[in-house]
Write an enzyme that holds these catalytic residues in place. Structure first.
Site, short mmCIF file in Angstrom:
data_model
loop_
_atom_site.label_atom_id
_atom_site.label_comp_id
_atom_site.label_asym_id
_atom_site.label_seq_id
_atom_site.Cartn_x
_atom_site.Cartn_y
_atom_site.Cartn_z
N LEU A 7 0.92 -1.32 0.09
CA LEU A 7 -0.06 0.10 0.01
C LEU A 7 0.98 1.36 -0.09
CD1 LEU A 7 -2.56 -1.04 2.81
CD2 LEU A 7 -2.99 -0.97 0.23
N GLY A 33 8.28 3.75 2.91
CA GLY A 33 8.80 5.04 3.48
C GLY A 33 10.07 4.75 4.25
N SER A 52 7.55 -0.73 5.16
CA SER A 52 6.53 -0.91 4.11
C SER A 52 4.98 -1.27 4.77
CB SER A 52 6.88 -1.71 2.94
OG SER A 52 7.78 -1.48 2.35
N ASP A 73 3.63 15.18 13.19
CA ASP A 73 4.04 14.88 11.74
C ASP A 73 2.55 14.97 10.97
OD1 ASP A 73 5.67 14.47 9.70
OD2 ASP A 73 5.85 12.43 9.74
#
Length: 334
Positions: free
Chosen positions: A43, A46, A50, A160
């Protein structure tokens, strides 16, 4: 296990009491659920690792966030996320179902969001969010932050917030996720943290310059995201260069004659039905965003105030568009 027990002992009693059933999922079950971590099931990915779509043995669709354990920071991120997410629950937060953890492998099992991220809906040519859907999603995010900041016996900072960390369920309800660098604050705990963990463009000035964390920092990130939702421009867009920013670009156009120049062209057009109502709605939302983006953190509004204002804007927009259909349109006033 020793480290985990220590972390539990350090949590406030009120935090532990909020815990819910937590599923421990074996590596073998997770491997089978994701078709051996097949690339077709990915999906997203980063620096942390994953995320794979999977279906557990009981038929439940999930998103498995697999952490790359080669990085000490990523390992810490897993500890933080599992600590935060297993102790809080809210309609607009990603629900954590459980985890799969051993010395060589760590994964969080999250509820699956079939409509993907807000970022996908903003920037893909195959998707579109109208005025009301954007306002609803912004309100969903605001409600999640209000809960984290004010609805618990302790304070949780997300740190974030950005469109890629807002996921949409089958009903297009927004859910805030990715608590990899979130922070729980207990009584007397310092708010000076290592800086540069947050995403450039979304972090508050005091965080970027001094590494200072507070609820006001999340408010600032929300303000940037609110601008992005309605302009369809990233804060790091090349058009801004060194002498301009998304914030300053929008602030120069906060009047009825110029606002159409900065709003997403697909969202606001002069030939649109209810153009006046849409324009006033956007003006009110972008003005609210500017209050979230005041340079001084002490002068920014709180997420409680943001939620109240967004609900008011939504009520006025719905009333005005209804009146317009009845032939009795009226201007939305701030």
């Amino acid at each position: 296990m020793i480290r985990r027990r220590k972390s539990y002992r350090q949590l406030p009693k009120s935090e532990i009491s909020l815990g819910v059933a937590w599923r421990w999922i074996s590596y073998q079950e997770l491997r089978e659920a994701t078709n051996a971590f097949s690339e077709t099931n990915i999906l997203g990915s980063g620096s942390f690792g994953s995320v794979y779509k999977g279906t557990l043995s009981d038929g439940l669709d999930v998103a498995a966030k697999i952490f790359n354990l080669l990085s000490e920071r990523v390992t810490k991120s897993f500890d933080i996320e599992s600590q935060v997410l297993r102790t809080i629950r809210h309609r607009n937060l990603i629900k954590t179902i459980g985890c799969c953890s051993n010395i060589e492998f760590k994964a969080l099992i999250l509820e699956y969001m079939p409509n993907g991220s807000l970022e996908k809906w903003l920037y893909s040519h195959n998707y579109f969010l109208d005025m009301l859907k954007r306002l609803n999603i912004a309100t969903d995010v605001a409600l999640a932050l209000e809960y984290l900041h004010h609805g618990l016996p302790f304070t949780v900072l997300h740190c974030d917030l950005k469109p890629s960390n807002v996921l949409l369920d089958e009903d297009m309800v927004g859910h805030v996720g990715d608590f990899g660098i979130a922070k729980l604050f207990g009584e007397g705990e310092s708010i000076a943290q290592t800086k540069t963990l947050a995403t450039i463009g979304y972090m508050a000035p005091e965080y970027g310059s001094e590494g200072i964390l507070s609820t006001s920092g999340d408010v600032y990130s929300f303000g940037i995201m609110l601008l992005e939702i309605y302009t369809r421009k990233k804060p790091t867009d090349e058009m801004f260069g060194e002498n301009l920013s998304l914030k300053s670009w929008v602030s120069q156009s906060l009047d009825e004659n110029k606002i159409i120049e900065v709003v997403d062209a697909n969202l606001l057009r002069r030939e649109d039905n209810n153009f006046s109502a849409k324009k006033q709605c956007v003006l009110s939302i972008l003005a609210l965003a500017m209050e979230c983006l005041i340079n001084s953190p002490r002068e920014r509004i709180s997420m409680r105030e943001v939620v109240v204002r967004l609900e008011k804007i939504k009520t006025m927009f719905l009333r005005t568009t209804k009146d317009a259909k009845d032939g009795n349109g009226e201007k939305i006033n701030e």
